[in-house]
Write a protein that holds these residues in place. Structure first.
Motif, mmCIF file in Angstrom:
data_model
loop_
_atom_site.group_PDB
_atom_site.id
_atom_site.type_symbol
_atom_site.label_atom_id
_atom_site.label_comp_id
_atom_site.label_asym_id
_atom_site.label_seq_id
_atom_site.Cartn_x
_atom_site.Cartn_y
_atom_site.Cartn_z
ATOM 1 N N ALA A 24 0.832 -1.233 -0.006
ATOM 2 C CA ALA A 24 -0.204 -0.049 0.011
ATOM 3 C C ALA A 24 0.798 1.149 0.006
ATOM 4 O O ALA A 24 0.557 2.184 -0.653
ATOM 5 C CB ALA A 24 -0.865 -0.235 1.091
ATOM 6 N N LEU A 25 1.846 1.322 0.868
ATOM 7 C CA LEU A 25 2.862 2.353 0.859
ATOM 8 C C LEU A 25 3.847 2.706 -0.567
ATOM 9 O O LEU A 25 3.979 3.677 -0.758
ATOM 10 C CB LEU A 25 3.624 2.266 2.121
ATOM 11 C CG LEU A 25 2.681 2.519 3.495
ATOM 12 C CD1 LEU A 25 3.880 2.405 4.774
ATOM 13 C CD2 LEU A 25 2.127 3.606 3.543
ATOM 14 N N VAL A 26 4.203 1.486 -1.111
ATOM 15 C CA VAL A 26 4.696 1.579 -2.354
ATOM 16 C C VAL A 26 3.827 2.572 -3.300
ATOM 17 O O VAL A 26 4.176 3.331 -4.137
ATOM 18 C CB VAL A 26 4.972 0.330 -2.922
ATOM 19 C CG1 VAL A 26 5.322 0.398 -4.575
ATOM 20 C CG2 VAL A 26 6.114 -0.284 -2.271
ATOM 21 N N VAL A 27 2.565 2.481 -3.345
ATOM 22 C CA VAL A 27 1.806 3.175 -4.134
ATOM 23 C C VAL A 27 1.303 4.595 -3.655
ATOM 24 O O VAL A 27 1.421 5.599 -4.360
ATOM 25 C CB VAL A 27 0.232 2.302 -4.223
ATOM 26 C CG1 VAL A 27 -0.421 3.218 -5.223
ATOM 27 C CG2 VAL A 27 0.722 1.108 -5.172
ATOM 28 N N ASP A 28 0.998 4.710 -2.297
ATOM 29 C CA ASP A 28 0.523 5.900 -1.677
ATOM 30 C C ASP A 28 1.507 6.788 -1.119
ATOM 31 O O ASP A 28 1.290 7.883 -1.185
ATOM 32 C CB ASP A 28 -0.424 5.419 -0.632
ATOM 33 C CG ASP A 28 -1.863 5.086 -1.268
ATOM 34 O OD1 ASP A 28 -2.272 5.478 -2.401
ATOM 35 O OD2 ASP A 28 -2.796 4.345 -0.361
ATOM 36 N N PHE A 29 2.625 6.283 -0.920
ATOM 37 C CA PHE A 29 3.502 7.391 0.128
ATOM 38 C C PHE A 29 4.034 8.299 -0.917
ATOM 39 O O PHE A 29 4.149 9.448 -0.484
ATOM 40 C CB PHE A 29 4.591 6.437 0.797
ATOM 41 C CG PHE A 29 5.327 7.347 1.593
ATOM 42 C CD1 PHE A 29 5.187 7.987 2.761
ATOM 43 C CD2 PHE A 29 6.926 7.810 1.126
ATOM 44 C CE1 PHE A 29 5.745 8.831 3.490
ATOM 45 C CE2 PHE A 29 7.630 8.549 2.058
ATOM 46 C CZ PHE A 29 7.145 9.100 3.139
ATOM 47 N N ALA A 30 4.662 8.050 -1.780
ATOM 48 C CA ALA A 30 5.145 9.095 -2.955
ATOM 49 C C ALA A 30 3.978 9.985 -3.118
ATOM 50 O O ALA A 30 4.535 10.956 -3.512
ATOM 51 C CB ALA A 30 6.004 8.321 -4.003
ATOM 52 N N LEU A 31 2.858 9.738 -3.549
ATOM 53 C CA LEU A 31 2.002 10.505 -3.970
ATOM 54 C C LEU A 31 1.318 11.353 -2.878
ATOM 55 O O LEU A 31 1.084 12.500 -3.032
ATOM 56 C CB LEU A 31 0.618 9.772 -4.641
ATOM 57 C CG LEU A 31 1.191 8.976 -5.824
ATOM 58 C CD1 LEU A 31 -0.046 7.984 -6.109
ATOM 59 C CD2 LEU A 31 1.634 9.582 -6.801
ATOM 60 N N TYR A 32 1.452 10.650 -1.760
ATOM 61 C CA TYR A 32 0.844 11.358 -0.565
ATOM 62 C C TYR A 32 1.863 12.668 -0.178
ATOM 63 O O TYR A 32 1.338 13.725 0.131
ATOM 64 C CB TYR A 32 1.018 10.424 0.976
ATOM 65 C CG TYR A 32 0.644 11.124 2.188
ATOM 66 C CD1 TYR A 32 -0.548 11.557 2.322
ATOM 67 C CD2 TYR A 32 1.722 10.881 3.098
ATOM 68 C CE1 TYR A 32 -0.667 12.037 3.645
ATOM 69 C CE2 TYR A 32 1.554 11.615 4.450
ATOM 70 C CZ TYR A 32 0.250 12.233 4.672
ATOM 71 O OH TYR A 32 0.000 12.597 6.050
ATOM 72 N N VAL A 33 3.245 12.391 -0.174
ATOM 73 C CA VAL A 33 4.031 13.336 0.251
ATOM 74 C C VAL A 33 4.305 14.541 -0.918
ATOM 75 O O VAL A 33 4.703 15.726 -0.634
ATOM 76 C CB VAL A 33 5.635 12.934 0.582
ATOM 77 C CG1 VAL A 33 5.506 12.101 1.857
ATOM 78 C CG2 VAL A 33 6.040 12.083 -0.539
ATOM 79 N N THR A 34 4.203 13.978 -2.061
ATOM 80 C CA THR A 34 4.123 15.029 -3.442
ATOM 81 C C THR A 34 2.987 15.797 -3.201
ATOM 82 O O THR A 34 3.054 16.995 -3.343
ATOM 83 C CB THR A 34 3.780 14.229 -4.515
ATOM 84 O OG1 THR A 34 5.018 13.319 -4.997
ATOM 85 C CG2 THR A 34 3.953 15.125 -6.005
ATOM 86 N N LYS A 35 1.883 15.348 -2.599
ATOM 87 C CA LYS A 35 0.342 16.209 -2.227
ATOM 88 C C LYS A 35 0.933 17.253 -1.125
ATOM 89 O O LYS A 35 0.222 18.305 -1.188
ATOM 90 C CB LYS A 35 -0.624 15.330 -1.802
ATOM 91 C CG LYS A 35 -1.652 16.090 -1.519
ATOM 92 C CD LYS A 35 -2.947 14.973 -1.183
ATOM 93 C CE LYS A 35 -4.212 15.706 -0.540
ATOM 94 N NZ LYS A 35 -5.508 14.919 -0.299
ATOM 95 N N LEU A 36 1.854 16.860 -0.138
ATOM 96 C CA LEU A 36 1.952 17.792 0.878
ATOM 97 C C LEU A 36 3.113 18.860 0.328
ATOM 98 O O LEU A 36 3.528 19.779 1.152
ATOM 99 C CB LEU A 36 2.814 16.814 1.859
ATOM 100 C CG LEU A 36 1.730 15.789 2.759
ATOM 101 C CD1 LEU A 36 2.480 15.285 3.806
ATOM 102 C CD2 LEU A 36 0.823 16.725 3.063
ATOM 103 N N GLY A 37 3.830 18.625 -0.808
ATOM 104 C CA GLY A 37 4.557 19.654 -1.370
ATOM 105 C C GLY A 37 6.209 19.097 -1.494
ATOM 106 O O GLY A 37 7.152 19.709 -1.793
ATOM 107 N N TRP A 38 6.401 17.826 -1.266
ATOM 108 C CA TRP A 38 7.857 17.499 -1.568
ATOM 109 C C TRP A 38 8.128 17.225 -3.071
ATOM 110 O O TRP A 38 7.306 17.045 -3.883
ATOM 111 C CB TRP A 38 7.727 16.172 -1.001
ATOM 112 C CG TRP A 38 7.817 15.810 0.541
ATOM 113 C CD1 TRP A 38 7.166 16.573 1.331
ATOM 114 C CD2 TRP A 38 8.403 14.730 1.500
ATOM 115 N NE1 TRP A 38 7.457 16.225 2.708
ATOM 116 C CE2 TRP A 38 7.941 15.060 2.645
ATOM 117 C CE3 TRP A 38 8.998 13.848 1.066
ATOM 118 C CZ2 TRP A 38 8.303 14.197 3.794
ATOM 119 C CZ3 TRP A 38 9.315 12.895 2.059
ATOM 120 C CH2 TRP A 38 8.993 13.186 3.374
#
Length: 390
Positions: A24-38
């Motif tokens: 789940a985190l392989v999919v969501d983590f990069a997109l989640y932190v990109t949404k936060l501005g990373w």
């Protein structure tokens, strides 16, 4: 399938629990932190630091577990994972979340293994398996991890890009920890001293150095592309998380099936030949991937790449553990893991810079060069040390 001891089944069940969260985190983590501005560069640096910190731990865990036992170290990993998940649930501060990602391995995926404490886990499992069955049993273990990560990738679209995505790794660590507590430890005892003890140890050490050298090539290739796949799909094809999750899930399920197949092939072709055959097909698909004209085609090519490349993970572990005696398998697992992790810690930073520069194909092509050289040298080094052969 060879008969499995109850202890081995519990270790595999713990791997399944972890793999659901990791997928789940392989999919969501990069997109989640990109949404936060990373930025991709910042994300690449975090991935790099996570791997380099893991290297420092992995380098010591294997040898220590040979002497002190396995379970305590794997339980420490579960405790760290719980702390990281709690941080993810309670904070979005960039530095604090980066710290949690580094210690928890968020977004990198470890196929359900215990991260930097994996050498202890691998040698623990090998203690319940006959050497001749390493290839098949370890391939089954890897297949469980890939299957679980595939299910986790499917769950990613349901969970979404909120803090709730960290509930899954929290639950997984609690379940895995409970299973490990119920599994007795098995401390390795030194095997009988052989007549040519010094010469045998020297020969084993020479093989471990060669293994490390080859893994540097392999790890560089992995680090240049693997951590950014969800980001690449979203950037190149503007694919939403609801599409990226199933795409990665297909690839992981393909890897699980290929891993089971490789376990059977090791009994027919031998472990080393199985690695070379399957990795060769995976290499061709790696070069084709960045030129895919559509998201659907890219998904298919990536599934082939994942199946034939990742599907050899169990076979490669079998080779690494099979070149040493039983009381040195923790050391062998550490060498095997660290020598892949070091270049994987450096390569994502370079890949992030290339991706931010708009060079969306370059990291894949460069990865293919490194993995092509690895594939040419692998049978020359280990062809005479196949654990599936008498």
């Amino acid at each position: 399938m060879p008969p499995l001891a109850p202890e081995a089944k519990r270790l595999m069940a713990a791997r399944l629990a972890r793999s659901l969260a990791q997928g789940a985190l392989v999919v969501d983590f990069a997109l989640y932190v990109t949404k936060l501005g990373w930025s991709a560069t910042y994300l690449g640096v975090v991935f790099a630091l996570a791997i380099l910190v893991s290297v420092a731990i992995t380098a010591t865990i294997g040898p220590l577990s040979d002497r002190l036992g396995r379970r305590r170290f794997v339980l420490v990993y579960e405790a760290i994972s719980i702390v990281a998940a709690v941080i993810g649930l309670t904070s979005q501060a960039p530095l604090l979340l980066a710290f949690a990602a580094i210690i928890g391995g968020f977004g990198r995926g470890a196929n359900g293994s215990a991260g930097p404490f994996g050498p202890a886990e691998q040698s623990w499992l090998s203690g319940y398996v006959a050497r001749r069955d390493f290839g098949s049993v370890l391939s089954i273990n890897v297949a469980i991890g890939f299957g679980g990560m595939g299910l986790g990738a499917l769950l990613a679209g349901t969970i979404g890009l909120g803090r709730d995505l960290f509930l899954l790794p929290l639950a997984a660590s609690l379940v895995a920890g409970a299973l490990l507590i119920m599994t007795p430890d098995r401390v390795s005892r030194p095997e009988a001293v052989r007549v040519n003890e010094a010469a045998d140890a020297k020969a084993e050490n020479g093989l471990l150095w060669k293994l490390a050298g080859l893994n540097v090539l392999n790890g560089t290739g992995i680090g240049l592309s693997g951590p950014f796949m969800s980001w690449w799909f979203a950037t190149k094809f503007h694919a939403p998380v609801s599409a990226v999750g199933p795409a990665l899930a297909i690839a992981l399920f393909a890897a699980a099936g290929a891993s089971l197949t490789s376990g059977q092939l090791t009994r027919r072709l031998g472990t080393v030949r199985t690695v070379v055959l399957m990795r060769g097909i995976g290499l061709v698909s790696l070069f084709a991937l960045p030129f895919a004209p559509s998201f659907a085609v890219a998904t298919g090519i990536y599934a082939v790449r994942s199946a034939f490349n990742r599907g050899t993970a169990g076979a490669r572990q079998a080779v690494a553990l099979g070149i040493v005696r039983g009381d040195r398998r923790g050391l062998a697992a550490s060498v095997n893991n660290v020598s892949v992790m070091v270049p994987r810690g450096i390569a994502p930073a370079l890949a992030g810079v290339l991706f931010d520069s708009g060079l969306l194909a370059a990291p894949f092509l460069l990865a293919g060069v490194f993995q092509g050289v690895y594939l040419l040298l692998y049978p020359r080094v280990f062809g005479g040390h196949d654990p599936s052969r008498p």
